[in-house]
Enzyme design. Structure first.
Site: not given
Ligand code: OSB
Ligand code: MG
Length: 369
Positions: A135, A161, A163, A188, A213, A238, A262, A290
């Site tokens: 990510s 992924k 953001k 995401d 996402e 999520d 999660k 994660g």
């Molecule tokens: O939205 O998936 C998410 C990290 C902190 C809060 C929200 C998210 C995330 C990540 C991190 O995308 C993914 C990872 O742990 O590698």
């Molecule tokens: Mg997410």
């Protein structure tokens, strides 16, 4: 077994690079590490609430409060024979899924160790390695993002992924797609959009994304169902999924075709497994999200991701994607085929390095029966 003591530690482990999303920037992991002792065994868990209530309503402080004042006092000294007993004791506490999951996961580790089986085995895991991805947070420019993505691809991550947030979305997807036409790519939004942004969503729909996402409200299911009807790209939820009931509702309404599980967000491994099973029954694939965990929490994510309906690569990267030095040995490494091995030793299957944990501990409290 009788729970003799529970120790909470707040940690502060700087990330190799700040992680930026539509809701904020995280400089390091400030989670709570939970350590449960019984019968000469130690169980480890990680509570993934962050320092600020931006991803979820829970924070490190609310989780500490709920653990210290409610969950831990009710559990200490009790004779517990299964994780189900632990959940039953915490049931009166409404919400606070991350606090509950931090304690529950430590108890799963403890019971798996008592039985001499790996957490994956105890959860019903079906594979010895899990497909993973990375990510990638928001970067200063699209060119910087492409450079970062190129780096992760060259390390062997098979799925990326990125953001997105309003104003930094289509341009980013386009830049990455142009450079890497074939890769598995998903975005995401962390709830940064509304139905007024349908035009942007339609543009994102053109980039052959695996999924979009959580584009809309963090507690919304209804609007996601409307949006889903307008797009060919699957929507994945999520933030909106906190329980089996949310998952059933979202699937029934057609709000998503994929769910991100999660363990922290849904209240632990038991809840994760229930959602996994409900999704499997409806042919809705899931994947493991994660929270930039240390190796303690990541070990649990890998174990749950070994269940059969975890069909898409997880946001589970190698230790060296996050930290200079992880809290566990062996550190998690990426295999050449884009997977991470599921630990086979009892419990979480990795050893917590006490000297490293001590170095990053910023607050601690121990509770005894
Ligand atoms: O939205 O998936 C998410 C990290 C902190 C809060 C929200 C998210 C995330 C990540 C991190 O995308 C993914 C990872 O742990 O590698
Ligand atoms: Mg997410």
């Amino acid at each position: 077994m009788k729970i003799e003591s529970i120790k909470l530690r707040r940690i502060n482990m700087p990330y190799l690079a700040p992680f930026q999303t539509s809701f904020g920037v995280e400089e390091g992991n400030t989670h709570i590490i939970v350590c449960v002792k019984a019968d000469g065994l130690i169980g480890w868990g990680e509570c993934v609430a962050g320092p600020e209530p931006y991803y979820s309503a829970e924070t490190v402080e609310t989780a500490w409060h709920i653990l210290r004042d409610f969950l831990i006092p009710n559990l200490l000294g009790k004779n517990i024979s299964s994780v189900q007993d632990v959940l039953a004791i915490g049931e009166r506490v409404r919400g606070h899924n991350m606090a509950k999951a931090g304690l529950e996961s430590a108890c799963w580790d403890l019971f798996a160790k008592a039985r001499g089986v790996s957490l994956s085995q105890m959860l019903g895991g079906a594979r010895d390695k899990v497909a993973v991805g990375v990510s990638v947070g928001l970067q200063a420019t699209p060119a910087d993002l492409v450079t970062r993505v190129a780096g992760y691809l060259s390390e062997g991550y098979p799925r990326i992924k990125i953001k997105i947030e309003p104003g930094r979305d289509v341009e980013l997807a386009a830049a990455v797609r142009k450079e890497f036409p074939e890769i598995l790519l998903q975005v995401d939004a962390n709830s940064a959009y509304s139905l007024d942004d349908i035009a942007t969503m339609r543009q994102l729909d053109q980039y052959n994304l695996l999924l979009i996402e959580q584009p809309l409200g963090c507690d919304d299911i209804f609007d996601h169902a409307r949006l889903a009807r307008e797009l060919k790209t699957p929507i994945c939820l999520d933030e909106s999924i906190h329980s089996i009931s949310d998952a059933n509702c979202a699937m029934e309404l057609g709000a998503c075709r994929i769910i991100n599980i999660k363990p922290g967000r849904v209240g632990g491994f038991t809840a994760s497994k229930k959602i996994h099973d409900a999704c499997a029954a409806r042919n809705v694939p899931v994947w493991c999200g994660g929270m930039l965990e240390s190796g303690i929490g990541r070990a649990g994510n890998i174990a749950i991701a070994s269940l059969p309906n975890f069909k898409l690569p997880g946001d589970i990267s190698a230790s060296n994607r996050y930290f200079r030095e992880d809290l566990v040995e062996p550190a998690f490494e990426l295999n050449a085929d884009g997977t991470i091995n599921v630990p086979t030793a009892p419990g979480i299957g990795v050893e917590v390095q006490m000297d490293r944990l001590e170095k990053v501990t910023t607050r601690r409290e121990e509770f005894r029966a």
